[in-house]
Scaffold this motif. Structure first.
Motif, short mmCIF file in Angstrom:
data_model
loop_
_atom_site.label_atom_id
_atom_site.label_comp_id
_atom_site.label_asym_id
_atom_site.label_seq_id
_atom_site.Cartn_x
_atom_site.Cartn_y
_atom_site.Cartn_z
N ASP A 9 0.83 -1.21 0.00
CA ASP A 9 0.00 0.00 0.00
C ASP A 9 0.86 1.26 0.00
O ASP A 9 0.54 2.25 -0.67
CB ASP A 9 -0.94 0.02 1.22
N LYS A 12 2.14 1.68 -3.48
CA LYS A 12 1.08 2.20 -4.35
C LYS A 12 0.88 3.69 -4.14
O LYS A 12 0.75 4.45 -5.09
CB LYS A 12 -0.25 1.49 -4.05
N LEU A 13 0.87 4.10 -2.89
CA LEU A 13 0.69 5.51 -2.56
C LEU A 13 1.84 6.34 -3.12
O LEU A 13 1.63 7.39 -3.74
CB LEU A 13 0.56 5.71 -1.05
N HIS A 16 1.50 6.63 -6.89
CA HIS A 16 0.35 7.50 -7.18
C HIS A 16 0.71 8.97 -6.98
O HIS A 16 0.38 9.82 -7.81
CB HIS A 16 -0.82 7.10 -6.28
N CYS A 46 1.70 15.44 1.08
CA CYS A 46 1.68 13.99 1.34
C CYS A 46 3.05 13.37 1.09
O CYS A 46 3.50 12.52 1.87
CB CYS A 46 0.64 13.31 0.45
N GLN A 157 -5.61 10.62 -0.52
CA GLN A 157 -4.65 10.02 -1.44
C GLN A 157 -4.54 8.51 -1.22
O GLN A 157 -4.36 7.76 -2.18
CB GLN A 157 -3.28 10.68 -1.31
N ALA A 158 -4.66 8.06 0.02
CA ALA A 158 -4.60 6.62 0.32
C ALA A 158 -5.78 5.89 -0.33
O ALA A 158 -5.62 4.78 -0.84
CB ALA A 158 -4.60 6.39 1.82
N CYS A 161 -5.32 6.03 -4.37
CA CYS A 161 -4.26 5.20 -4.96
C CYS A 161 -4.68 3.73 -5.07
O CYS A 161 -3.97 2.94 -5.68
CB CYS A 161 -2.96 5.32 -4.18
N ALA A 163 -5.21 1.68 -2.36
CA ALA A 163 -4.59 0.89 -1.29
C ALA A 163 -5.60 -0.14 -0.75
O ALA A 163 -6.80 0.13 -0.69
CB ALA A 163 -4.14 1.80 -0.16
N PRO A 166 -6.57 1.51 3.15
CA PRO A 166 -6.26 2.94 3.20
C PRO A 166 -6.38 3.54 4.61
O PRO A 166 -5.68 4.49 4.93
CB PRO A 166 -7.28 3.57 2.25
N ILE A 169 -3.14 4.02 6.62
CA ILE A 169 -2.11 4.99 6.21
C ILE A 169 -2.42 6.33 6.87
O ILE A 169 -3.15 7.16 6.33
CB ILE A 169 -2.03 5.10 4.67
#
Length: 197
Positions: A9, A12-13, A16, A46, A157-158, A161, A163, A166, A169
């Motif tokens: 995750d 990915k974040l 992204h 972020c 954003q989590a 993306c 996740a 999420p 995060i």
């Protein structure tokens, strides 16, 4: 039990945010508007929180004048002497500034070249998007005297993306995640001290 963010995750974040920074920076330079500026500012905030694993409140309150002092400077000679050649090279590749942290302590904040370039674009387009000159914050809100909240940005954003978890995060959980990873890596005492510093 406390559920920590999973590495997939976080990756990915990170990807992204990188894509979003590139796309929105290009868009802002072609056609500056408050929405694009604000989106890019949220992404940059972020990235700063994610890269530094800092308290969100510290990063969101960075001022323009503090950011102006950002430089590629080496740490104290004592710290430099304790670093490996690779670690010394890494010190030379990141931008560094110090901000007031909890209990008035100075806290370093690091930026990669890409992050610094993104924030430089934000600074140069402030006047084009209705950021009041009296707003001192780097991550300012258009038409206001306040700053953007990092927890809100990170949460959005989590989710965006894709996740898997999420809700895990958050700035607090990211700091616990880095502490857990450092324990897994079985860092020595002096290495743990360097990481904490």
């Amino acid at each position: 039990p406390q559920r920590m963010p999973i590495t997939e995750d976080i990756q990915k974040l990170h990807a992204h945010l990188q894509r979003g920074a590139i796309d929105n920076a290009a868009l802002l330079t072609v056609s500056p508007d408050a929405d694009t500026w604000c989106t890019l500012a949220k992404i940059a905030l972020c990235q700063t929180v994610l890269f530094n694993r800092r308290r969100g409140g510290e990063a969101e309150r960075i001022t323009i004048s503090q950011f102006a002092l950002c430089a590629k400077t080496a740490p104290d000679q004592v710290i430099l002497d304790s670093l490996s050649p690779l670690e010394r090279k890494l010190c030379a590749t990141t931008w560094r500034l110090e901000i007031p942290g909890k209990r008035g302590r100075k806290v370093p904040v690091l930026f990669t070249d890409d992050m610094k370039a993104t924030i430089d674009i934000l600074v140069s387009y402030r006047s084009n998007v209705d950021i009041p000159e009296t707003n001192p914050y780097l991550f300012a809100r258009p038409s206001a005297e306040t700053h953007i909240r990092s927890s809100d940005c990170l949460r959005k954003q989590a989710i965006d993306c894709g996740a898997q978890f999420p809700e895990r995060i958050t700035t607090t959980k990211l700091r616990k995640h880095i502490a857990t990873v450092s324990q897994i890596l079985n860092l020595k005492g002096n290495e743990m001290d360097m990481l904490a510093s």
